[in-house]
Design a protein around this motif. Structure first.
Motif, PDB file in Angstrom:
ATOM      1  N   GLU A 133       5.113-112.896  61.621  1.00 45.26           N
ATOM      2  CA  GLU A 133       4.321-112.814  62.829  1.00 45.26           C
ATOM      3  C   GLU A 133       4.321-111.453  62.770  1.00 45.26           C
ATOM      4  O   GLU A 133       3.456-110.487  63.174  1.00 45.26           O
ATOM      5  CB  GLU A 133       4.671-113.254  64.049  1.00 45.26           C
ATOM      6  CG  GLU A 133       4.112-114.809  63.779  1.00 45.26           C
ATOM      7  CD  GLU A 133       4.799-115.859  65.126  1.00 45.26           C
ATOM      8  OE1 GLU A 133       5.410-115.182  66.133  1.00 45.26           O
ATOM      9  OE2 GLU A 133       4.425-116.954  65.191  1.00 45.26           O
ATOM     10  N   THR A 142       6.470-107.029  72.496  1.00 45.23           N
ATOM     11  CA  THR A 142       5.228-108.027  72.238  1.00 45.23           C
ATOM     12  C   THR A 142       6.089-109.326  71.671  1.00 45.23           C
ATOM     13  O   THR A 142       5.828-110.235  71.779  1.00 45.23           O
ATOM     14  CB  THR A 142       4.420-107.306  71.245  1.00 45.23           C
ATOM     15  OG1 THR A 142       4.115-106.087  71.758  1.00 45.23           O
ATOM     16  CG2 THR A 142       3.338-108.247  70.742  1.00 45.23           C
ATOM     17  N   GLU A 173       7.493-116.994  75.259  1.00 42.69           N
ATOM     18  CA  GLU A 173       6.513-117.676  75.658  1.00 42.69           C
ATOM     19  C   GLU A 173       6.363-119.188  74.668  1.00 42.69           C
ATOM     20  O   GLU A 173       6.115-120.169  75.394  1.00 42.69           O
ATOM     21  CB  GLU A 173       5.034-116.959  75.555  1.00 42.69           C
ATOM     22  CG  GLU A 173       4.680-116.276  76.286  1.00 42.69           C
ATOM     23  CD  GLU A 173       3.307-115.631  76.124  1.00 42.69           C
ATOM     24  OE1 GLU A 173       2.478-115.768  76.913  1.00 42.69           O
ATOM     25  OE2 GLU A 173       3.102-115.396  74.924  1.00 42.69           O
ATOM     26  N   ARG A 174       6.887-119.022  73.782  1.00 43.70           N
ATOM     27  CA  ARG A 174       6.894-120.200  72.768  1.00 43.70           C
ATOM     28  C   ARG A 174       8.069-121.126  72.415  1.00 43.70           C
ATOM     29  O   ARG A 174       8.366-121.586  71.593  1.00 43.70           O
ATOM     30  CB  ARG A 174       6.011-119.630  71.337  1.00 43.70           C
ATOM     31  CG  ARG A 174       4.521-119.408  71.544  1.00 43.70           C
ATOM     32  CD  ARG A 174       3.946-119.100  70.223  1.00 43.70           C
ATOM     33  NE  ARG A 174       4.785-118.195  69.475  1.00 43.70           N
ATOM     34  CZ  ARG A 174       5.120-117.839  68.340  1.00 43.70           C
ATOM     35  NH1 ARG A 174       4.507-118.719  67.377  1.00 43.70           N
ATOM     36  NH2 ARG A 174       5.881-116.811  67.720  1.00 43.70           N
ATOM     37  N   CYS A 202      -3.767-116.305  68.716  1.00 44.58           N
ATOM     38  CA  CYS A 202      -2.911-115.853  70.046  1.00 44.58           C
ATOM     39  C   CYS A 202      -3.893-115.190  71.145  1.00 44.58           C
ATOM     40  O   CYS A 202      -3.318-114.903  72.197  1.00 44.58           O
ATOM     41  CB  CYS A 202      -2.015-114.915  69.159  1.00 44.58           C
ATOM     42  SG  CYS A 202      -2.731-113.465  68.660  1.00 44.58           S
ATOM     43  N   MET A 250       6.462-113.020  72.731  1.00 36.25           N
ATOM     44  CA  MET A 250       5.958-114.233  71.833  1.00 36.25           C
ATOM     45  C   MET A 250       6.780-115.370  71.413  1.00 36.25           C
ATOM     46  O   MET A 250       6.763-116.421  71.499  1.00 36.25           O
ATOM     47  CB  MET A 250       5.443-113.551  70.521  1.00 36.25           C
ATOM     48  CG  MET A 250       3.968-112.976  70.652  1.00 36.25           C
ATOM     49  SD  MET A 250       3.820-112.103  69.132  1.00 36.25           S
ATOM     50  CE  MET A 250       3.997-113.115  67.953  1.00 36.25           C
ATOM     51  N   TYR A 273      -0.780-118.924  64.105  1.00 33.75           N
ATOM     52  CA  TYR A 273      -0.470-118.671  65.594  1.00 33.75           C
ATOM     53  C   TYR A 273      -1.189-117.303  65.822  1.00 33.75           C
ATOM     54  O   TYR A 273      -2.099-117.050  66.843  1.00 33.75           O
ATOM     55  CB  TYR A 273       0.858-118.031  65.746  1.00 33.75           C
ATOM     56  CG  TYR A 273       1.027-117.864  67.014  1.00 33.75           C
ATOM     57  CD1 TYR A 273       1.043-118.677  68.128  1.00 33.75           C
ATOM     58  CD2 TYR A 273       1.797-116.402  67.428  1.00 33.75           C
ATOM     59  CE1 TYR A 273       1.375-117.940  69.602  1.00 33.75           C
ATOM     60  CE2 TYR A 273       1.927-115.882  68.690  1.00 33.75           C
ATOM     61  CZ  TYR A 273       1.593-116.662  69.751  1.00 33.75           C
ATOM     62  OH  TYR A 273       1.640-116.036  70.843  1.00 33.75           O
ATOM     63  N   THR A 330      -1.516-110.767  72.557  1.00 34.38           N
ATOM     64  CA  THR A 330      -0.866-110.255  71.663  1.00 34.38           C
ATOM     65  C   THR A 330      -1.494-108.892  70.839  1.00 34.38           C
ATOM     66  O   THR A 330      -0.912-108.221  70.599  1.00 34.38           O
ATOM     67  CB  THR A 330      -0.510-111.226  70.673  1.00 34.38           C
ATOM     68  OG1 THR A 330       0.013-112.396  71.207  1.00 34.38           O
ATOM     69  CG2 THR A 330       0.323-110.604  69.304  1.00 34.38           C
TER      70      THR A 330
END
Lengths: 858, 235
Positions: free
Chosen positions: A779, A747, A754-755, A484, A751, A480, A488
């Motif tokens: 991550e 952040t 968003e996912r 990204c 993330m 990812y 990010t």
């Protein structure tokens, strides 16, 4: 009007729905703005106090007559009295005194001619007209009377008419308080810690018979520059006519340089906060593309969409700034004392009576915060502009895999970092290291732009290894992050900035401290330092009486002595210290931290009186180097000597010039002792006891006529002041790190949000909660690791810029570059842990909404 | 995981109800559903938007848990299953195909297909071999290194079908699998699901609006307002 309504409908309601995220960003901006505002206000309070003090003290004088390095003879007054250009003049003397019977801080005593001074400075005695006149007359006709300001009288717990005993370098005497000054003009100098006395009393008290510090002058309206030149010609050659604002201007310039440095440092928190605004506005643009497309299809212009998100960013700025007000009011109280103390220690003495709420400073703080927030929202707002109306009809299928501009960004990054090299070589603008700061900004931008490429590389290289050794969650996290893209990575930029600042400041402060320790060990060497009473506060202007000097020379305690005389001088407008010292003996016990010139050869030339040694600050400020001729006028002697070496010295940012005592006496005049230090010859046994014995012997013989401090205590106090000075920096740094941690939280939350659909898919195809949470944690680990590694690299470059560019251009000094590996090894894992802790809210956010609902079609 | 004896239904639902809390009130997803599906059936689940098709599929897939009633799929009692049991169920018993494919954009085709097996800690080499076999069968072998954004809608849905098959599930659940496809690709996907049912004897449940699957269905179920209106209607 419609725009405001749309903003309320579209943006405010969305922020209200996701208030948690908005609050984190507001908090980040508020912290940044609070630090920036309070630092500016604290330095501004010191600055305005200093300027006000200097202005009140300068009064209406147009020129000031001085004798560099010494006192003016009163005999010059008839020249002034008889000159046609001179309208008024007022002789003046100042010194610091303290109350004998009650311990307390010293305060400024000003000796004036109450009649002549009326034309120059504003000061009035409180009481009705008759009482004030009577007290004013007391000052003239009654010796040993003085007038105090009201705050000082309160501090000393003394009332008008009472008596108090005062100590000065050479004397102690009882004074009667003739009256209290009204709180205006001269009474406001030094934060109100001032006493006025008649100049004749002053001279008698201090032993400066027939001598003056300065004479203030005003000229008749018709006086021409030629008339003033004529006056200068008629005065003895060793006297100088100076501008009354020279001291104020040089002091102001130093404080402004300090303000700029602290402002830049405090802006770091706001800069880090900028990443937070960017993250959230970018998320809102990305998550609401379909809504944006619908708005476009309904007739909204690209400009309207741009403005919606720009205003969203500015709203964060304004809201954060308002939240910053209560935070600032707390922080500024802490900073006010620390900042004024640092300025007093490093530059000029300031007494801050309270906070000044400058409208300009408030406007600067609001403006910078708004601009920062708007700047952060600019790019996402532009992205919003580009959403085509047709997206309203499309169904997202594959999702966005990667930005294709990673390499382009990496090239830009390289360009930014490389552009910093020539910039860092450019000289400062008017003493301000603007090119250096620009180089630092480019460095930060460069590393932030480099992070997408870095993450891509990291993900690509590590993915196979991770799959083998860390399992599928780590592998998926790596994949990812590889793809990204910039968003990010920009958030990683926040961490890079904070870690870089941390690393750079740890290196800089350690280098500085290491060099200061070396300097203290070598140049501030000695077992016992002896000066006149209150010698330090009066900047060693008064000499030790001859009888005491004779006695000190004869003391048989198995110690060498190094006598010295320090003169506070000006080289053009630049203030510095000239020190004549017993060079030969000093060099046999202590030494200098050499910067330029062969130490062996320079030692020889110094002890033979062939030239002067100048400090790095003096060399940087004046442009003088080895072989150049140093010229000055001290107490009537014209001095012209070559520069034989350059050393590091940190006693003041004004710079120092050293010369051999013996040769100063032979070639110019007897400089008298303003201080002496003793070195015990026998170093084999412990010296502490012998220092105490010597101190007791001196006290027994001369009572409290001398101030003494053991070399060990003096060196410790120098290092303590150093540590206190950098306490502010440490606080600012910790706040920047806290904002960066908020950045990590934002952040990762972004993330996750968003996912959410992808995470639900993972769940649907067999991923467990644990695996998915582990993936998010991996991550976070990658982001933090990348931020830390890049931040470390950026920090080392930054530390080099701080040590060799910013410090040199701001303060004139550099230090030996030493990395504190221990502190870094201890702190960086702590930062990693803090940043990973910041990932927890994001991990907890996974599957707040049920996966089944997330997978359902809209 | 328990397996299903041949004479027992692979899906057994009794009085199955799912109610979603919404504000102060609630919304009924499905209400008192009774359903039995035998192994090897191809069931087409039909109904309007909001009728409860997707809710029923979510429950069957172990993505959601019923508010009340009994649900058993391939011998697994989903009414009482939690956490890791449900995860194991999703890995081993069902394969899901979604309307919008839901491929992970950062993984290529081969990786997307392998993902469920890797999540289940299966041998990487064996998984790769099997994924390639599936891709070959689906005509996607030459696309194995492509990312989803480089595929057509039909290719994406075939990749999703391969992903659904990688762990050899007994039950394939497809939620509007042709909803985002043109008619030709839609027909290809339905044919594949039909082949899975007929050739590989998998039980398939397709929730759809379209009539493409009607010809292949062994059974039609119509659902309205969360309730099955005609459980035994024959195609």
């Amino acid at each position: 009007m419609f725009f405001l309504r749309l903003f309320r409908w579209f943006s405010l309601r969305n922020l209200r729905t996701h208030w948690g995220r908005a609050l984190v960003v507001l908090l980040g901006i508020a912290l940044g703005a609070a630090v920036f505002t309070s630092v500016r206000l604290a330095v501004h309070a010191s600055l305005s106090s200093f300027v006000r003090s200097m202005d009140f003290f300068a009064g209406t004088a147009q020129k000031v007559l001085v004798r560099p390095g010494g006192y003016l003879p009163e005999g010059v007054l008839p020249v002034l009295l008889g000159h046609p250009a001179v309208k008024d003049f007022s002789p003046l003397l100042t010194t610091y005194v303290r109350r004998s019977d009650v311990p307390g801080d010293s305060f400024l005593m000003i000796g004036i001619d109450p009649l002549l001074d009326q034309a120059f400075r504003k000061w009035r005695i409180s009481g009705d007209r008759d009482q004030a006149t009577e007290r004013w007359l007391d000052l003239i006709r009654e010796p040993y009377t003085l007038i105090l300001t009201e705050p000082l009288a309160r501090e000393l717990q003394i009332a008008s008419g009472a008596r108090l005993k005062l100590d000065h370098t050479r004397n102690s005497a009882e004074f009667r308080v003739a009256g209290i000054l009204m709180p205006e003009g001269l009474a406001l100098v030094e934060g109100g810690r001032v006493a006025l006395t008649d100049i004749a009393t002053f001279q008698e008290f201090t032993g400066l018979y027939g001598l003056l510090d300065r004479i203030d002058l005003t000229f008749k309206p018709k006086a021409t520059p030629q008339d003033i030149e004529d006056l200068a010609r008629k005065l003895p050659a060793e006297l100088e006519l100076r501008s009354p604002s020279a001291a104020r201007d040089s002091g102001t310039a130093m404080i402004r340089a300090y303000q700029l440095n602290l402002s830049v440092l405090s802006f770091a928190s706001l800069f880090v906060g900028m990443f937070l605004v960017y993250s959230l506005v970018a998320l809102n643009v990305a998550a609401r593309r379909r809504e944006l497309a619908v708005l476009r299809s309904l007739g909204a212009s690209p400009r309207t969409l741009f403005m919606l998100f720009l205003c969203e960013g500015m709203l964060f700025g304004a809201g954060g700034w308002m939240l910053a007000i209560p935070l600032s009011s707390l922080l500024v109280k802490y900073l006010l004392h620390g900042v004024s103390q640092t300025i007093s220690t490093l530059f000029v003495r300031v007494q801050v009576e309270g906070l000044v709420l400058s409208p300009l400073e408030i406007a600067i703080s609001l403006g910078v915060t708004l601009l920062t927030a708007a700047g952060a929202a600019l790019q996402p707002a532009r992205e919003a502009m580009g959403v085509p109306p047709k997206e309203a009809m499309e169904i997202s299928q594959a999702g966005v895999r990667r930005g294709h501009s990673v390499r382009r960004l990496a090239l830009w990054a390289l360009g930014c970092i490389l552009a910093g090299i020539p910039l860092s070589l450019l000289p400062g603008v008017a003493g301000v290291p603007l090119p250096g700061y620009l180089a630092i900004l480019l460095l930060f931008i460069g590393f932030a732009l480099l992070s997408p490429w870095m993450l891509e590389r990291l993900g690509q290289r590590l993915a196979p290894l991770l799959r083998r050794y860390a399992g599928i969650p780590a592998y998926l996290a790596g994949r990812y992050l590889r793809d990204c893209g910039a968003r990010t990575a920009i958030s990683v930029g926040a961490l890079i900035t904070a870690v870089a600042l941390f690393t750079a400041l740890v290196v800089m402060i350690h280098s500085f401290r290491h060099t200061v320790e070396l300097w203290v060990r070598q140049t501030v060497s000695g077992d016992l330092f002896v000066t006149t009473k209150m010698g330090q506060v009066n900047r060693f202007r008064f000499a030790i009486p001859e009888t005491i000097v004779a006695g000190l020379k004869q003391m048989d305690v198995g110690a060498d002595y190094v006598q010295s005389r320090r003169y506070q001088m000006n080289y053009g407008d630049f203030p510095y210290e000239f020190e004549a010292m017993g060079m030969e003996t000093f060099l046999s016990h202590g030494g200098f931290v050499w910067l330029k010139g062969d130490p062996q050869e320079t030692r020889l030339r110094l002890t033979q009186g062939e030239g002067v040694l100048i400090s790095e600050v003096f060399a940087t400020r004046t442009g003088l180097g080895i072989g150049d001729v140093f010229r000055t006028q001290i107490e009537g002697s014209s001095i012209e000597l070559p520069v034989v070496g350059i050393i590091r010295d940190y006693r003041t940012d004004g710079g120092v010039v050293f010369y051999s005592w013996k040769h100063f006496k032979e070639r110019f005049h007897d400089p008298q002792w303003s201080g002496v230090r003793f070195f015990f010859k026998d170093r084999a046994s412990e010296v502490g006891g012998r220092v105490s014995a010597l101190r007791n012997a001196i006290i027994q013989r001369w009572g409290d006529a001398l101030d003494m401090v053991s070399g060990k205590d003096l060196r410790e106090s120098v290092l303590r002041i150093f540590d206190e000075t950098f306490a502010i920096t440490t606080v600012l740094l910790l706040i920047a790190l806290a904002v960066a941690a908020l950045g990590i939280t934002t952040t990762l939350t972004v993330m996750v949000l968003e996912r959410s659909r992808q995470l639900s898919t993972l769940y649907a195809v067999g991923g467990s909660f644990r695996q998915i949470r582990a993936m998010i944690f991996w991550e976070a680990s990658f982001l933090v690791a990348a931020g830390e590694v890049a931040g470390l690299a950026c920090g080392f470059i930054l530390s080099y810029l701080l040590v060799y560019v910013i410090n040199r251009q701001s303060f004139g000094w550099t230090f030996l570059y030493v990395v504190d590996w221990g502190a870094l090894a201890f702190s960086l894992p702590l930062i990693i842990l803090t940043a990973l802790a910041a990932a927890v809210p994001a991990v907890r956010m996974v599957f707040r909404a049920p996966p089944a609902a997330l997978l359902r079609e809209r | 995981m328990p397996s299903t004896p041949l004479n027992e239904p692979i899906i057994h639902a009794a009085n199955l109800t799912r109610v979603y809390p919404l504000g102060d009130g609630s919304v009924v997803g499905i209400n008192q559903v009774n359903l039995n599906v035998a192994p090897g059936e191809l069931v087409v689940l039909k109904g309007n938007s909001g009728s409860g098709k997707s809710t029923l599929l979510s429950l069957l897939a172990g993505l959601d848990r019923p508010t009340s009633g009994d649900l058993s799929v391939a011998g697994n009692n989903l009414s009482n299953s939690h956490g890791m049991d449900l995860t194991r169920f999703r890995r081993e018993v069902v394969g899901m195909v979604f309307q919008s494919f839901n491929l992970l954009p950062t993984l290529n085709v081969l990786e997307n297909v392998s993902l469920p097996a890797l999540l289940a800690d299966k041998d990487a080499e064996e998984t790769r071999r099997k994924a390639l076999e599936l891709l070959d069968w689906l005509g996607l072998k030459n696309r194995r290194d492509h990312h989803p954004d480089q595929l057509s809608g039909g290719e994406m849905q075939r990749t999703a079908i391969a992903r659904a098959l990688i762990n050899d599930p007994a039950l394939i659940l497809a939620d509007e699998p042709t909803g985002n496809l043109d008619s030709r690709n839609g027909m290809t996907v339905i044919d594949l699901l039909g082949q899975l049912n007929r050739t590989f004897k998998r039980t398939v449940v397709i929730a759809t609006h379209s009539d493409l699957a009607d010809a292949l269905a062994t059974r039609h179920i119509r659902i309205r307002d969360g309730a099955i209106t005609d459980p035994s209607c024959d195609g």
